[in-house]
Design an enzyme around this catalytic site. Sequence first.
Site, PDB file in Angstrom:
ATOM      1  CG  MET A 158      47.584  72.434 -63.084  1.00 11.30           C
ATOM      2  SD  MET A 158      47.586  70.808 -63.824  1.00 11.30           S
ATOM      3  CE  MET A 158      48.298  71.154 -65.441  1.00 11.30           C
ATOM      4  N   GLY A 159      44.151  71.837 -60.507  1.00  9.11           N
ATOM      5  CA  GLY A 159      44.192  71.632 -59.056  1.00  9.11           C
ATOM      6  C   GLY A 159      44.720  70.247 -58.773  1.00  9.11           C
ATOM      7  CB  ILE A 161      41.547  65.870 -60.037  1.00 11.55           C
ATOM      8  CG1 ILE A 161      41.000  65.375 -58.688  1.00 11.55           C
ATOM      9  CG2 ILE A 161      41.261  64.846 -61.136  1.00 11.55           C
ATOM     10  CD1 ILE A 161      39.495  65.339 -58.588  1.00 11.55           C
ATOM     11  CB  THR A 244      36.225  63.088 -64.437  1.00  7.00           C
ATOM     12  OG1 THR A 244      37.390  63.930 -64.395  1.00  7.00           O
ATOM     13  CG2 THR A 244      36.422  61.984 -65.456  1.00  7.00           C
ATOM     14  CB  SER A 245      34.662  68.613 -63.413  1.00  5.13           C
ATOM     15  OG  SER A 245      33.841  69.043 -64.474  1.00  5.13           O
ATOM     16  NE  ARG A 246      29.991  67.558 -58.116  1.00  6.80           N
ATOM     17  CZ  ARG A 246      30.903  66.668 -57.675  1.00  6.80           C
ATOM     18  NH1 ARG A 246      31.568  65.893 -58.524  1.00  6.80           N
ATOM     19  NH2 ARG A 246      31.125  66.528 -56.379  1.00  6.80           N
ATOM     20  CD  GLU A 275      26.080  62.861 -61.867  1.00  5.18           C
ATOM     21  OE1 GLU A 275      26.735  63.571 -62.640  1.00  5.18           O
ATOM     22  OE2 GLU A 275      26.504  62.438 -60.784  1.00  5.18           O
ATOM     23  CG  HIS A 296      29.502  61.092 -60.248  1.00  8.04           C
ATOM     24  ND1 HIS A 296      28.812  62.263 -59.999  1.00  8.04           N
ATOM     25  CD2 HIS A 296      30.750  61.284 -59.740  1.00  8.04           C
ATOM     26  CE1 HIS A 296      29.614  63.115 -59.363  1.00  8.04           C
ATOM     27  NE2 HIS A 296      30.792  62.546 -59.202  1.00  8.04           N
ATOM     28  CB  ALA A 298      35.982  59.622 -61.725  1.00  8.53           C
TER      29      ALA A 298
HETATM   30  N1  NAI Z   1      33.775  62.282 -61.212  1.00  9.36           N
HETATM   31  C1  NAI Z   1      34.112  62.112 -59.946  1.00  9.36           C
HETATM   32  O1  NAI Z   1      33.844  61.073 -59.362  1.00  9.36           O
HETATM   33  C2  NAI Z   1      34.855  63.179 -59.229  1.00  9.36           C
HETATM   34  C3  NAI Z   1      34.647  64.512 -59.515  1.00  9.36           C
HETATM   35  N2  NAI Z   1      35.337  65.481 -58.838  1.00  9.36           N
HETATM   36  C4  NAI Z   1      35.142  66.885 -59.217  1.00  9.36           C
HETATM   37  O2  NAI Z   1      36.420  67.431 -59.547  1.00  9.36           O
HETATM   38  C5  NAI Z   1      36.497  68.730 -59.009  1.00  9.36           C
HETATM   39  C6  NAI Z   1      37.933  69.144 -58.851  1.00  9.36           C
HETATM   40  O3  NAI Z   1      38.514  68.447 -57.775  1.00  9.36           O
HETATM   41  P1  NAI Z   1      39.988  68.817 -57.218  1.00  9.36           P
HETATM   42  O4  NAI Z   1      40.969  68.756 -58.312  1.00  9.36           O
HETATM   43  O5  NAI Z   1      40.204  68.004 -56.014  1.00  9.36           O
HETATM   44  O6  NAI Z   1      39.764  70.338 -56.825  1.00  9.36           O
HETATM   45  P2  NAI Z   1      40.865  71.476 -56.666  1.00  9.36           P
HETATM   46  O7  NAI Z   1      40.205  72.548 -55.868  1.00  9.36           O
HETATM   47  O8  NAI Z   1      42.139  70.900 -56.186  1.00  9.36           O
HETATM   48  O9  NAI Z   1      41.097  71.999 -58.173  1.00  9.36           O
HETATM   49  C7  NAI Z   1      40.171  72.764 -58.887  1.00  9.36           C
HETATM   50  C8  NAI Z   1      40.949  73.694 -59.808  1.00  9.36           C
HETATM   51  O10 NAI Z   1      40.014  74.376 -60.652  1.00  9.36           O
HETATM   52  C9  NAI Z   1      40.436  75.728 -60.735  1.00  9.36           C
HETATM   53  N3  NAI Z   1      39.350  76.600 -61.161  1.00  9.36           N
HETATM   54  C10 NAI Z   1      38.359  77.141 -60.420  1.00  9.36           C
HETATM   55  N4  NAI Z   1      37.575  77.911 -61.188  1.00  9.36           N
HETATM   56  C11 NAI Z   1      38.078  77.859 -62.439  1.00  9.36           C
HETATM   57  C12 NAI Z   1      37.699  78.444 -63.666  1.00  9.36           C
HETATM   58  N5  NAI Z   1      36.643  79.257 -63.755  1.00  9.36           N
HETATM   59  N6  NAI Z   1      38.445  78.175 -64.769  1.00  9.36           N
HETATM   60  C13 NAI Z   1      39.532  77.376 -64.680  1.00  9.36           C
HETATM   61  N7  NAI Z   1      39.939  76.794 -63.529  1.00  9.36           N
HETATM   62  C14 NAI Z   1      39.215  77.033 -62.429  1.00  9.36           C
HETATM   63  C15 NAI Z   1      40.953  76.045 -59.334  1.00  9.36           C
HETATM   64  O11 NAI Z   1      41.747  77.223 -59.319  1.00  9.36           O
HETATM   65  C16 NAI Z   1      41.734  74.779 -59.040  1.00  9.36           C
HETATM   66  O12 NAI Z   1      43.054  74.850 -59.533  1.00  9.36           O
HETATM   67  C17 NAI Z   1      35.692  68.640 -57.707  1.00  9.36           C
HETATM   68  O13 NAI Z   1      35.230  69.903 -57.293  1.00  9.36           O
HETATM   69  C18 NAI Z   1      34.559  67.717 -58.077  1.00  9.36           C
HETATM   70  O14 NAI Z   1      33.464  68.462 -58.560  1.00  9.36           O
HETATM   71  C19 NAI Z   1      36.210  65.153 -57.862  1.00  9.36           C
HETATM   72  C20 NAI Z   1      36.430  63.843 -57.522  1.00  9.36           C
HETATM   73  C21 NAI Z   1      35.778  62.742 -58.179  1.00  9.36           C
HETATM   74  O1  LIG Z   2      32.439  63.551 -57.449  1.00 14.01           O
HETATM   75  C1  LIG Z   2      33.004  63.178 -56.479  1.00 14.01           C
HETATM   76  C2  LIG Z   2      33.555  64.023 -55.481  1.00 14.01           C
HETATM   77  O2  LIG Z   2      34.214  63.489 -54.570  1.00 14.01           O
HETATM   78  O3  LIG Z   2      33.334  65.247 -55.546  1.00 14.01           O
END
Ligand code: NAI
Ligand SMILES: O=CC(=O)O
Length: 332
Positions: A158-159, A161, A244-246, A275, A296, A298
């Site tokens: 719950m960050g 996104i 949509t994470s990794r 990927e 990829h 999103a």
């Molecule tokens: N598909 C795409 O195009 C995109 C993918 N992403 C991916 O989304 C990820 C998240 O982005 P944001 O929300 O901006 O990051 P953020 O840092 O705001 O949120 C990540 C959340 O995950 C939590 N977290 C960390 N380890 C955890 C665990 N073991 N179990 C449960 N929760 C855990 C953190 O405490 C935090 O609340 C990025 O790191 C990136 O890999 C981001 C943007 C676009």
């Molecule tokens: O996957 C995309 C990102 O911004 O991270």
Amino acid sequence: MADKPTVYVTRRIPDAGIERLEEDYDVHVWEEKTPPSKEHIIETLADLEAEGLLCLLSDDIDGEVMDASPNLEVISTFSVGYDHIDMDAAAERDIPVGHTPGVLSETTADFAWSLLMTTARRTVEGQDYVLDGEWETWGPTLLTGPDVHHATLGVIGMGNIGTEVARRAAGFDMDVLYSDVEPNEDAEAELAEAGVDAQFVDQDELLAESDFVSLHVPLMDATHHLISESEFKQMKEEAILINTSRGPVVDPDALYTALEKDWITRAGLDVTEPEPLPADHELTDHVPEKLVVTPHIASASIQTRNKMARMAADNLAAGLAGNSLPNSAHQD
Ligand SMILES: NC(=O)C1=CN([C@@H]2O[C@H](COP(=O)(O)OP(=O)(O)OC[C@H]3O[C@@H](n4cnc5c(N)ncnc54)[C@H](O)[C@@H]3O)[C@@H](O)[C@H]2O)C=CC1
Ligand SMILES: O=CC(=O)O
């Protein structure tokens, strides 16, 4: 006049970023569609003796790359995720790393919802049905899927996104569960104002109770294959997984089996392991009935990519000016 600092950009990013850099720096851009090899990045940084590196998530940036140019002062990635950068190596070398948080959260959440709706309501199968000439009449049970409204959404991570994904559940009157390393009280309060009562639960409960599970964690050791065989077995048979994470947050072999054996109903992936996903990868056996895959994309709205380009350029400029980066990746 002193020479301008040199910057290497490992792919053409939107003009908003390149133009910002060209105001002050000697900018060199890799113009191909596919990424430069690590060897090429090393050679280029060494030849240019570059002060700045603006990279993408498809580049592997480790200590060897960082040592290629004797002058490297800052790394800026055109992404929020920075799992492709060796953060310990950067910290050891006192090289700040910038990334692009926040500006892409809503766009990425919109896309997670697009995968959720597509997988639940079988949009891709429906289009194939039309194009295959099979549409003869309206069918009482044709391509039925589960309701999204009033279902339970589970958000893992719950960050930024994850919060935007949860916020969008208000329009569907959903129950929202979330798991994280700790409760996110700020997000809960923000969501409550938007009409979403997000309940913090442990991951086991989330997996057992959710109709839709959406992943929003960063990739790191603790989240590598976070969803594997035992997690799929905890999920409802009706559940749909959205990633949509990794890619490596989900074990692809376990996902294949979970879909094959109907441990879950469907999955929607914007990110994969490996990927890019080769078109003949075994997972594609499940497309489109049980799996929808996108490349990829999103965060790929025009507005958001422009903001990311500008933010990545601003991070680089701050580092080259010896200032702290406006959006610094955490060195932990
Ligand atoms: N598909 C795409 O195009 C995109 C993918 N992403 C991916 O989304 C990820 C998240 O982005 P944001 O929300 O901006 O990051 P953020 O840092 O705001 O949120 C990540 C959340 O995950 C939590 N977290 C960390 N380890 C955890 C665990 N073991 N179990 C449960 N929760 C855990 C953190 O405490 C935090 O609340 C990025 O790191 C990136 O890999 C981001 C943007 C676009
Ligand atoms: O996957 C995309 C990102 O911004 O991270």
